[in-house]
Write an enzyme that holds these catalytic residues in place. Structure first.
Site, mmCIF file in Angstrom:
data_model
loop_
_atom_site.group_PDB
_atom_site.id
_atom_site.type_symbol
_atom_site.label_atom_id
_atom_site.label_comp_id
_atom_site.label_asym_id
_atom_site.label_seq_id
_atom_site.Cartn_x
_atom_site.Cartn_y
_atom_site.Cartn_z
ATOM 1 N NE ARG A 127 -29.767 -60.636 21.102
ATOM 2 C CZ ARG A 127 -29.522 -60.482 22.399
ATOM 3 N NH1 ARG A 127 -29.886 -61.432 23.251
ATOM 4 N NH2 ARG A 127 -28.942 -59.411 22.874
ATOM 5 C CE LYS A 161 -31.142 -56.237 23.068
ATOM 6 N NZ LYS A 161 -31.905 -56.074 24.291
ATOM 7 C CD GLU A 178 -37.529 -61.780 28.500
ATOM 8 O OE1 GLU A 178 -36.293 -61.844 28.409
ATOM 9 O OE2 GLU A 178 -38.275 -61.608 27.524
HETATM 10 N N1 PMP Z 1 -34.478 -59.976 28.181
HETATM 11 C C1 PMP Z 1 -34.764 -58.769 27.678
HETATM 12 C C2 PMP Z 1 -36.183 -58.385 27.493
HETATM 13 C C3 PMP Z 1 -33.719 -57.884 27.326
HETATM 14 O O1 PMP Z 1 -34.003 -56.670 26.831
HETATM 15 C C4 PMP Z 1 -32.377 -58.292 27.525
HETATM 16 C C5 PMP Z 1 -31.246 -57.378 27.124
HETATM 17 N N2 PMP Z 1 -31.076 -56.290 27.972
HETATM 18 C C6 PMP Z 1 -32.134 -59.552 28.081
HETATM 19 C C7 PMP Z 1 -33.200 -60.379 28.369
HETATM 20 C C8 PMP Z 1 -30.726 -60.034 28.298
HETATM 21 O O2 PMP Z 1 -30.113 -60.301 27.060
HETATM 22 P P1 PMP Z 1 -28.552 -60.188 26.863
HETATM 23 O O3 PMP Z 1 -27.926 -61.068 27.876
HETATM 24 O O4 PMP Z 1 -28.313 -60.678 25.467
HETATM 25 O O5 PMP Z 1 -28.185 -58.763 27.043
#
Ligand code: PMP
Length: 295
Positions: free
Chosen positions: A52, A151, A184
């Site tokens: 990622r 990200k 989210e």
């Molecule tokens: N959505 C956002 C906006 C995030 O920043 C994150 C990570 N903290 C997640 C979802 C969750 O992703 P992950 O499970 O890969 O940490």
């Protein structure tokens, strides 16, 4: 606080681990990052996180000056230097030192930072009894503007929603997209459960494709729990039996109130509990990682 930080290829004392004020990560939020978790000496889903990171970097035309294998090795060096076996790891790649002016051409070399430290996102009580969240009026960045799959170091959109949560006296806020569908939370993905079926917003709703989200979907399938990735509305949140959030830092955190309405009966539900137990077991199960093994 972490003692030693990995900065551009060297482990340095945290006091000396500084980024230049002309770094475009500081001036423009120009960069990408990953948050990873180490359990019992092993980095969970390392390959997925590195993948990622490289996808995020490629999308913003940021060439990472190390291979995935080199970064995997650097992560191991950083946790070892801090004598950590259970940690949260932050891997940051900025556009690097540049000049005033937005052009990325001003930046000769990306800056790479690895921090390994301990983390506790929420109290034991929150994991036991669940937390309250709200729906934010700040909508999630449209994929037409900047893909939420990246990200990036620019979290202002999420931070504005986080302010709404703070103002409402709760820990998290759910962001909707420009069509009014649930996306989210500010740093976590969201799931609901209704009649034993697990629902979560689909990729097209405009979310970060969380690695914990992917793990939970896999664990549900393994436990013969149906998962549907479909658009959800506020109504679906309000009428859900259960709700939980997922993220590398937060892991699986139950939600028992949304916009002051109790979720289900207001207690952490059985599907959330089952998936949380399965997740806790999963993170401690050794998984073959071609990158960690140097293949
Ligand atoms: N959505 C956002 C906006 C995030 O920043 C994150 C990570 N903290 C997640 C979802 C969750 O992703 P992950 O499970 O890969 O940490």
């Amino acid at each position: 606080m972490a003692k030693r930080i990995w900065l551009d290829g060297k482990l340095v004392d945290s006091q000396q681990a500084c980024i230049h004020v002309f770094d475009h990560g500081v001036l423009y939020g120009d960069g990408v990052f990953e948050g990873l978790r180490q359990y019992a000496g092993r980095v969970f889903k390392l390959d997925e996180h590195l993948r990622r990171l490289f996808d995020s970097a490629k999308s913003i035309r940021l060439p990472i000056p190390y291979s995935r294998e080199q970064l995997a090795q650097a992560i191991n060096e950083t946790t070892a230097a801090n004598e950590l076996t259970d940690s949260y790891i932050r891997l940051v790649v900025t556009r690097g030192l540049g000049a005033l002016g937005i052009s990325p051409l001003n930046c000769a070399k990306p800056t790479v930072v690895i921090i390994a430290d301990t983390i506790k996102m929420y109290s034991e009580e929150t994991y036991r009894s669940g937390m309250a969240i709200i729906t934010a009026s700040t909508i999630r960045t449209s994929p037409a503007a900047l893909s939420p799959k990246i990200k990036s170091l620019n979290y202002l959109n999420n931070i504005m929603a986080k302010w709404e949560a703070i103002d409402a006296g709760v820990s998290e806020a759910v962001m909707l997209n420009q069509h009014g569908y649930v996306c989210e939370c500010t740093a976590d993905n969201i799931f609901i459960v209704r009649d034993g079926v697990v629902f979560t917003p689909p990729e097209e709703s405009g979310i970060l494709l969380g690695i914990t989200r992917g793990t939970v979907i896999e664990l549900a399938a393994r436990n013969e729990i149906q998962v549907r990735q479909v658009n959800l509305t506020r109504h679906d949140l309000y009428t859900a039996d259960e709700c939980f959030l997922t993220g590398t830092g937060a892991e699986i955190v139950p939600v028992t109130s949304i916009d002051r309405r109790a979720v289900g009966d207001g207690y952490v539900g059985p599907v959330t509990r089952l998936l949380t137990d399965a997740f806790r077991q999963e993170v401690r199960t050794p998984a073959a990682s071609p990158i960690a093994a140097g293949v």
